[in-house]
Motif scaffolding. Structure first.
Motif: not given
Length: 602
Positions: A97-105, A120-121
């Motif tokens: 989840k944290k990785a996804a947030d940073l990649y999106r940023a 699984n989100n």
């Protein structure tokens, strides 16, 4: 050991707090990639500490990634304000989840979507794939757009939102079909094959035979045109297996007939095997038709097709069985009587059962297709930069320690050259080629493909050496480019690299190179490699060379070399097969080849 004085000196400098002088010495020690773990890891800990003391946190973070000190790596990347590296650190720690947030940023929505799927989100994953797709202009980047569409469809399917899935797949298929045709017209056959793999995979996911057939049959056509006999039979195995599982026996029978014809054209001994498979598929069609109570004429056609296949392979007993089945159908009395009469006549014919030579297990095993829809999109998002590939190797224990160490060394070099033109550093590019060789990712191959066009001959030659250790089709693509390079240094390196490709899957590529190149050194290397492969297909190819007439002294020398390799391969079982073929040849050919057959190994 010659590295020990350096290690002792580096330790002294670290203890003295002289980190500036210790760093280059420790970097030299890293080149000793064969050193046992505890020594190498200790050097890395010293180096990471020295970098931190110098306020250079990002390279220290990469070292900690290698050591799997993920908490330390996280702290270093945070201090170094390296957000993509921080995202990678969270990813390997499974903080998806944290990785996804940073990649999106950082607008890396492909990696963000993948990490969201791992949590699984699916709602947010679908959103990330939607963003990826909307950020790509399908007119400018149609292939990434199509792949993003495929991934979006998969995410929606997993999320249970199936309403759009079929439409998205259709959109992707339409784009991919057009691109494959375009790539073929320009001769980009590897790219076209990748596109057909995507169609195959969509067919597997949807369990739709029409998509499977389009993907596999086009791939088969491409591979046949390239003379890749081994791979053709494996792709036939794949599509026939899927067709049988989906109840498409009529199509399966047709494909087996095609494979039988192809076996004849390529001079292999598999025709009877594939004819039998075709006949059995037609029999299943007839049996299913009768079970359903359909028109008897449909079963009749299937039985007659089976008879044709059985006749061609000389299986009289099966022919009689088919005619008896035909006689039992509710047909016009005249036709029924005719089938009864032929069945009775066939029963009186005495003939030995046909000899069937099935392909080896490898040729009956469907190939494992790469996840093109994801790998190619990841490569696109990273811009095919070697640094992105290398960072994902450093921490990954699926790679050998040596590969991980080499990747780390190169990442540290990249850090040194952040403000310089990497293309002006042939030594670094050679090291990149050596490291990329052991990797099987799409991005690593693309890196090597770009390096083949580098202006430095030493770099291109190193790519050829690297291609020698890439035991797959992509290694051959690189080697074939090297064989026609303007530099003799590169050509020699390509010939040397070719020597290592002596495994069964290399057969088709080796034959193509033999046929396309007239240089004696290249042809001799191919013959030696075929001898090391040592299977029946290699022996068949050598036999076909021996049967042909040599037009000049050079051709005679090559044929003599082929004869020497052939004799080393020949077994008593194979001798009987080739002897039966030789008996049908003109007397002059029998006189020339007879002594070769008697010179078999024990």
């Amino acid at each position: 050991m010659d590295y020990q004085p350096k290690a002792h000196r580096a330790q002294q400098l670290i203890r003295q707090g002289n980190h500036r002088e210790a760093i280059p010495l420790l970097r030299e020690l890293l080149d000793y990639t064969f050193v046992v773990d505890f020594e190498y890891d200790e050097w890395l800990r010293w180096l990471a500490d020295a970098y931190k003391k110098q306020g250079n946190h990002t390279p220290a973070g990469y070292i900690y990634l290698y050591l799997h000190y993920f908490d330390n790596a996280h702290d270093c990347f945070e201090l170094g304000r390296s957000r993509l590296d921080l995202a990678l650190c969270h990813e390997v720690r499974r903080n998806n989840k944290k990785a996804a947030d940073l990649y999106r940023a950082e607008s890396h929505f492909v990696r963000a979507a993948i990490n969201l799927e791992l949590t699984n989100n699916m709602k947010e994953a679908v959103s990330a794939w939607e963003t990826t797709r909307s950020n790509i202009h399908d007119g400018e980047d149609p292939y990434p757009y199509a792949l993003a569409t495929v991934n979006l469809a998969l995410a929606l399917r997993k999320a249970g939102e199936v309403n759009r899935v079929r439409d998205l797949f259709i959109e992707a298929i339409t784009i991919i079909e057009g691109l494959a045709d375009e790539w073929e017209s320009f001769g980009f056959l590897d790219e076209a094959l990748g596109a057909y793999h995507v169609l195959c995979l969509i067919g597997q996911i949807e369990q739709r035979f029409e998509n499977l057939a389009e993907g596999y049959c086009n791939a088969i056509r491409l591979l046949r045109e390239q003379g890749q006999t081994f791979r053709v039979f494996r792709y036939y195995a794949a599509i026939c297996e899927y067709g049988e599982n989906l109840g498409e026996d009529h199509a399966v029978a047709t494909l087996h007939r095609e494979a039988a014809d192809y076996a004849v054209r390529t001079g292999t001994t598999y025709q009877s095997f594939y004819l039998k498979q075709a006949a059995e598929a037609y029999m299943r069609v007839a049996g299913r038709t009768r079970e359903k109570g359909n028109f008897p004429e449909l079963a009749e056609n299937a039985y007659l097709a089976a008879i044709d296949a059985y006749n061609q392979m000389g299986d009289v007993a099966s022919v009689e069985r088919c005619y008896r089945a035909l006689a039992s159908l509710e047909l016009e009395e005249e036709r029924t009587e005719r089938y009864q009469r032929i069945a009775a006549e066939t029963r009186t014919i005495t003939r030995e059962p046909p000899e069937i030579y099935p392909p080896g297990r490898l040729l009956l095993t469907p190939p494992k297709l790469p996840k093109v829809w994801r790998n190619e999109l990841l490569a696109w998002e990273s811009g095919d930069e070697p640094i992105a590939v290398l960072k994902n190797i450093i921490w990954n224990l699926e790679y050998s320690d040596v590969s991980r160490r080499q990747a780390l060394i190169l990442v540290l070099y990249y850090q040194d050259l952040r403000n310089k033109d990497v293309d002006d550093d042939p030594e670094l590019l050679q090291r990149i080629a050596r490291t990329m060789a052991g990797l099987q990712s799409s991005a690593s191959y693309k890196t090597l493909r770009r390096l083949v066009e580098n202006r430095h001959a030493s770099v291109r030659a190193q790519v050829m050496s690297a291609a020698g250790s890439m035991q797959n089709a992509k290694g051959f693509i690189l080697l074939e480019m090297g064989l026609v390079d303007a530099s003799e240094e590169v050509q020699r390196a390509a010939v040397e690299g070719l020597k290592t490709h002596n495994y069964p899957e290399a057969f088709d590529h080796l034959v193509r190179i033999f046929q396309n190149h007239s240089r004696p050194d290249v042809r001799r290397v191919v013959l030696e490699a075929l001898g090391k492969i040592g299977n029946f297909e290699a022996a068949e190819f050598l036999w076909s060379l021996l049967r042909s007439e040599a037009e000049d002294e050079q051709e005679r020398a090559i044929r003599d070399a082929a004869g020497q390799v052939f004799v080393q391969l020949l077994t008593s079982e194979w001798r009987a097969i080739f002897q039966s073929q030789l008996n049908t040849e003109p007397e002059e050919v029998q006189r020339r080849l007879g002594p070769i057959l008697t010179g078999m190994r024990s």
